[in-house]
Write a protein that holds these residues in place. Sequence first.
Motif, mmCIF file in Angstrom:
data_model
loop_
_atom_site.group_PDB
_atom_site.id
_atom_site.type_symbol
_atom_site.label_atom_id
_atom_site.label_comp_id
_atom_site.label_asym_id
_atom_site.label_seq_id
_atom_site.Cartn_x
_atom_site.Cartn_y
_atom_site.Cartn_z
ATOM 1 N N PHE A 74 0.773 -1.164 0.104
ATOM 2 C CA PHE A 74 0.115 0.090 0.109
ATOM 3 C C PHE A 74 0.889 1.111 -0.005
ATOM 4 C CE2 PHE A 74 -3.366 -3.253 2.402
ATOM 5 C CZ PHE A 74 -3.891 -2.999 1.203
ATOM 6 N N ALA A 75 1.840 1.315 0.696
ATOM 7 C CA ALA A 75 2.952 2.341 0.700
ATOM 8 C C ALA A 75 3.480 2.561 -0.641
ATOM 9 C CB ALA A 75 3.986 2.169 1.749
ATOM 10 N N ASP A 76 3.897 1.608 -1.460
ATOM 11 C CA ASP A 76 4.506 1.605 -2.663
ATOM 12 C C ASP A 76 3.549 2.036 -3.402
ATOM 13 O OD1 ASP A 76 7.456 0.834 -2.889
ATOM 14 O OD2 ASP A 76 6.681 -1.380 -2.829
ATOM 15 N N ARG A 77 2.407 1.720 -3.371
ATOM 16 C CA ARG A 77 1.144 2.066 -4.443
ATOM 17 C C ARG A 77 0.978 3.616 -4.221
ATOM 18 N NH1 ARG A 77 -4.705 -0.613 -3.531
ATOM 19 N NH2 ARG A 77 -4.680 1.003 -2.066
ATOM 20 N N GLN A 78 0.959 4.078 -2.848
ATOM 21 C CA GLN A 78 0.659 5.563 -2.793
ATOM 22 C C GLN A 78 1.829 6.393 -3.167
ATOM 23 O OE1 GLN A 78 -2.478 6.500 -1.835
ATOM 24 N NE2 GLN A 78 -1.638 8.344 -2.512
ATOM 25 N N HIS A 79 2.934 5.747 -2.831
ATOM 26 C CA HIS A 79 4.009 6.736 -3.334
ATOM 27 C C HIS A 79 4.331 6.831 -4.680
ATOM 28 C CE1 HIS A 79 8.397 8.238 -3.324
ATOM 29 N NE2 HIS A 79 8.008 8.673 -2.149
ATOM 30 N N LEU A 80 3.802 5.846 -5.384
ATOM 31 C CA LEU A 80 4.003 5.915 -6.904
ATOM 32 C C LEU A 80 2.896 7.091 -7.519
ATOM 33 C CD1 LEU A 80 4.556 4.700 -9.805
ATOM 34 C CD2 LEU A 80 2.910 3.168 -9.472
ATOM 35 N N VAL A 81 1.859 7.142 -6.834
ATOM 36 C CA VAL A 81 0.950 8.072 -7.447
ATOM 37 C C VAL A 81 1.130 9.489 -6.950
ATOM 38 C CG1 VAL A 81 -0.931 8.100 -5.522
ATOM 39 C CG2 VAL A 81 -1.521 8.470 -7.785
ATOM 40 N N ASP A 82 2.009 9.516 -5.767
ATOM 41 C CA ASP A 82 2.263 10.870 -5.122
ATOM 42 C C ASP A 82 3.576 11.426 -5.879
ATOM 43 O OD1 ASP A 82 -0.021 10.958 -3.939
ATOM 44 O OD2 ASP A 82 0.708 10.457 -1.883
ATOM 45 N N TRP A 83 4.650 10.513 -6.038
ATOM 46 C CA TRP A 83 5.722 11.074 -6.313
ATOM 47 C C TRP A 83 6.215 10.634 -7.669
ATOM 48 C CZ3 TRP A 83 6.916 15.216 -3.923
ATOM 49 C CH2 TRP A 83 6.242 15.539 -2.716
ATOM 50 N N GLY A 84 5.557 9.595 -8.372
ATOM 51 C CA GLY A 84 6.014 9.061 -9.802
ATOM 52 C C GLY A 84 6.710 8.123 -9.653
ATOM 53 N N ARG A 85 7.072 7.340 -8.574
ATOM 54 C CA ARG A 85 7.818 6.135 -8.063
ATOM 55 C C ARG A 85 7.411 5.507 -7.103
ATOM 56 N NH1 ARG A 85 11.753 6.086 -4.753
ATOM 57 N NH2 ARG A 85 12.449 8.150 -3.662
ATOM 58 N N PRO A 86 7.598 4.021 -6.922
ATOM 59 C CA PRO A 86 7.466 3.327 -5.679
ATOM 60 C C PRO A 86 8.624 3.593 -4.764
ATOM 61 C CG PRO A 86 8.055 1.823 -7.380
ATOM 62 C CD PRO A 86 7.785 3.126 -8.187
ATOM 63 N N ILE A 87 8.543 2.950 -3.762
ATOM 64 C CA ILE A 87 9.651 3.071 -2.783
ATOM 65 C C ILE A 87 10.484 1.828 -2.886
ATOM 66 C CG2 ILE A 87 10.162 2.942 -0.148
ATOM 67 C CD1 ILE A 87 7.355 4.043 0.492
ATOM 68 N N THR A 88 10.068 0.604 -3.113
ATOM 69 C CA THR A 88 10.997 -0.505 -3.102
ATOM 70 C C THR A 88 11.308 -0.799 -4.453
ATOM 71 O OG1 THR A 88 9.173 -2.325 -3.195
ATOM 72 C CG2 THR A 88 9.974 -1.373 -1.073
ATOM 73 N N GLY A 89 10.514 -0.815 -5.436
ATOM 74 C CA GLY A 89 10.617 -1.253 -6.791
ATOM 75 C C GLY A 89 10.519 -2.688 -6.758
#
Length: 201
Positions: free
Chosen positions: A35-50
């Motif tokens: 869920f954190a990866d998904r949200q960071h992708l939409v907010d900042w253009g990339r996931p956290i972990t990849g």
Amino acid sequence: MDVQFDKVKTLNALLYVANHVQRKDFHKIFKIIYFADRQHLVDWGRPITGDTYIAMEAGPVPSRLYDMMKIVRGDSYMPDTEGLSQYFRVENWMYVNPLQNADLNELSSNEQEALQDAINKYAGLSYDEIKEKSHDVAWRSTARDFSISWENIAREAGLDEEEVACLRDYSTMHPLPERDMSPDELYSAIEKEIDYIYAQD
């Protein structure tokens, strides 16, 4: 979409979550990081972990993180050559016992915020509740035990088709940005890159 796995960020995301939740089982940790990866992708253009998420029966599973956990647990064909066991232990087959705090220098403030938001929203849910939440459109659009595309995760996160196409086109030119970029910054960078390409013709 070309998304690069970041082992250091993944390890520190694991430690961050494991140090902030009461029930530290694999399932809950996997879902919170998803869920954190998904949200960071939409907010900042990339996931956290990849990481590569596999659509397993109980929901998305980050495959590279799961491999790291199995190395520490002792049921991987790979030995612990990188010393992962100094950071965490696995107890009773499925519970993470963090031995260190996350290195916050390896997680941006936006990444920490995405992880904390996911913890706040999902840490208190039962196994069945968080499983249901993770059975989103991206998971349902993927055959069981196959990898979930980051394009579908981006759609589930709220990006429209034009934004998904921009991310996909940008990532084919080079990996998604290593630093956090707001959507406006990201799309401006994409436009500049496209303008540069056309100028060479």
